[in-house]
Design an enzyme around this catalytic site. Structure first.
Site, PDB file in Angstrom:
ATOM      1  N   GLU A  77      -5.091  33.306  17.802  1.00 34.38           N
ATOM      2  CA  GLU A  77      -3.989  33.763  18.644  1.00 34.38           C
ATOM      3  C   GLU A  77      -3.785  35.258  18.459  1.00 34.38           C
ATOM      4  OE1 GLU A  77      -0.747  31.009  18.968  1.00 34.38           O
ATOM      5  OE2 GLU A  77       0.730  32.621  18.905  1.00 34.38           O
ATOM      6  N   ASP A 131      -0.797  37.998  19.644  1.00 28.11           N
ATOM      7  CA  ASP A 131       0.562  37.945  20.198  1.00 28.11           C
ATOM      8  C   ASP A 131       1.172  39.308  20.469  1.00 28.11           C
ATOM      9  OD1 ASP A 131       0.690  35.146  19.890  1.00 28.11           O
ATOM     10  OD2 ASP A 131       1.445  35.331  17.852  1.00 28.11           O
ATOM     11  N   GLU A 145       5.205  39.779  21.115  1.00 30.82           N
ATOM     12  CA  GLU A 145       6.431  38.982  21.138  1.00 30.82           C
ATOM     13  C   GLU A 145       7.654  39.887  21.042  1.00 30.82           C
ATOM     14  OE1 GLU A 145       5.286  34.843  18.936  1.00 30.82           O
ATOM     15  OE2 GLU A 145       5.233  36.642  17.682  1.00 30.82           O
ATOM     16  N   GLY A 175       1.926  25.161   8.025  1.00 32.61           N
ATOM     17  CA  GLY A 175       2.479  26.020   6.983  1.00 32.61           C
ATOM     18  C   GLY A 175       1.449  26.892   6.300  1.00 32.61           C
ATOM     19  N   ILE A 199      -1.745  32.216   8.452  1.00 29.81           N
ATOM     20  CA  ILE A 199      -1.660  33.564   7.894  1.00 29.81           C
ATOM     21  C   ILE A 199      -1.342  34.533   9.023  1.00 29.81           C
ATOM     22  CG2 ILE A 199      -2.889  35.403   6.670  1.00 29.81           C
ATOM     23  CD1 ILE A 199      -4.675  33.198   5.466  1.00 29.81           C
ATOM     24  N   GLY A 200      -0.140  35.057   9.030  1.00 32.05           N
ATOM     25  CA  GLY A 200       0.250  36.020  10.036  1.00 32.05           C
ATOM     26  C   GLY A 200      -0.164  37.429   9.646  1.00 32.05           C
ATOM     27  N   SER A 220      14.792  29.446  14.124  1.00 31.69           N
ATOM     28  CA  SER A 220      14.525  29.266  12.698  1.00 31.69           C
ATOM     29  C   SER A 220      13.970  30.529  12.034  1.00 31.69           C
ATOM     30  CB  SER A 220      13.553  28.104  12.484  1.00 31.69           C
ATOM     31  OG  SER A 220      12.298  28.383  13.087  1.00 31.69           O
ATOM     32  N   TRP A 221      13.425  31.482  12.842  1.00 25.77           N
ATOM     33  CA  TRP A 221      12.819  32.661  12.207  1.00 25.77           C
ATOM     34  C   TRP A 221      12.911  33.962  13.018  1.00 25.77           C
ATOM     35  CZ3 TRP A 221       8.918  35.213  14.817  1.00 25.77           C
ATOM     36  CH2 TRP A 221       8.288  34.505  15.868  1.00 25.77           C
TER      37      TRP A 221
END
Length: 294
Positions: free
Chosen positions: A113, A115, A117, A141, A144-145, A208-209
């Protein structure tokens, strides 16, 4: 001493005070691609009742019942992908407006991906533009971003601006109004997306984030949250193209290598408007992100 401290805090809060607009990049890749008809190049993916199309300008919105998303008809293995976008003003905490490449539907739990955003915000605070790259990530979970975040040098709620991803076999470049803001190089096959991806856009609730790590949630007293897309552009090598298809370029060089003027503009953005770089985060395990190693 108190006055000096106050001035320092104000400078941190408003990075755009340090400079006005970025230097000219000297090259405008968006002008090399024709706008596409939404009906020709995309299809609605979800939240059909939360979309409207008027003369190739797509409006999508989020309320307490649903968000909305769309997807390109074709997958690509490289190319230039852009759209002019205007995001919702006011309180938008928890709301994500996204324009991105992904193959999550073909490789669920193990997808790539790229992104762009817009992370929603609270009154009086600027939007955060997040760029991110996932390689063979999962939704369990372990993903790795590779986030780099910016506060833009303009208000993205006031007018349309052009946001783009350039993806070649060698690198990924994120652009805003043709100004490169981030370059992500292919340093190894393990840290670079190589499988075909589709182009997506969406608006959804990520309470949530999304805003200050989930501190502020979406407040549907301010619904609907609206995002507008137009001037869609996508050009390059589709997954169905000949192996001889030559990747497009984000610069005057056929190799795609940025010019010195483009690098100068990118360095200006990163000096004055970069607010987070995952490679410089001491809380991250950089054994998992070898591209950060110098």
């Amino acid at each position: 001493m108190a006055a000096i401290l106050l001035i320092f805090l104000l400078m941190l809060s408003f990075p755009s005070m340090n400079a006005g607009s970025p230097p000219s990049p000297g090259y405008w890749p968006s002008t090399k691609f024709r706008p596409m008809s939404f009906h020709y190049a995309f299809k609605s993916l979800w939240g059909f009742s939360h979309q409207s199309l008027d003369q190739n300008a797509l409006t999508i919105w989020l309320d307490r019942t649903s968000g909305s998303g769309f997807k390109s008809d074709r997958p690509f293995r490289s190319g230039y992908f852009g759209a002019s976008i205007k995001v919702h003003p006011g309180y938008t905490a928890g709301v994500i407006t996204a324009f991105y490449l992904s193959n999550s539907e073909v490789h669920p739990g193990f997808h790539d991906e790229v992104d762009i955003e817009f992370l929603g915000t609270t009154f009086g605070k600027p939007y955060t533009l997040q760029t991110n790259v996932y390689i063979r990530g999962s939704g369990d979970g372990e993903i790795i971003g590779r986030e780099m975040k910016f506060h833009l040098w303009f208000d993205p709620t006031q007018d349309f601006h052009h946001y783009a991803i350039f993806w070649s076999p060698k690198e990924i470049i994120f652009l805003v109004d043709d100004v490169p803001i981030r370059r992500y190089q292919r340093k190894s096959d393990a840290t670079f997306p190589l499988r075909p991806m589709w182009l997506y856009g969406s608006i959804w609730d990520a309470s949530s984030w999304a805003t200050e790590d989930g501190k502020y949630k979406a407040d549907y007293n301010y619904q609907p949250f609206v995002a507008k897309f137009t001037n869609f552009k996508a050009g390059g090598c589709s997954a169905y193209s000949s192996p001889r298809c030559r990747p497009v370029s984000a610069s005057p060089h056929r190799s795609g290598r940025l010019t010195m003027q483009q690098y100068k503009a990118m360095k200006w953005v990163q000096r004055y408007h970069l607010v987070y770089d995952y490679c410089k985060d001491p809380k991250r395990n950089h054994a998992l992100t070898p591209e950060c190693w110098n």
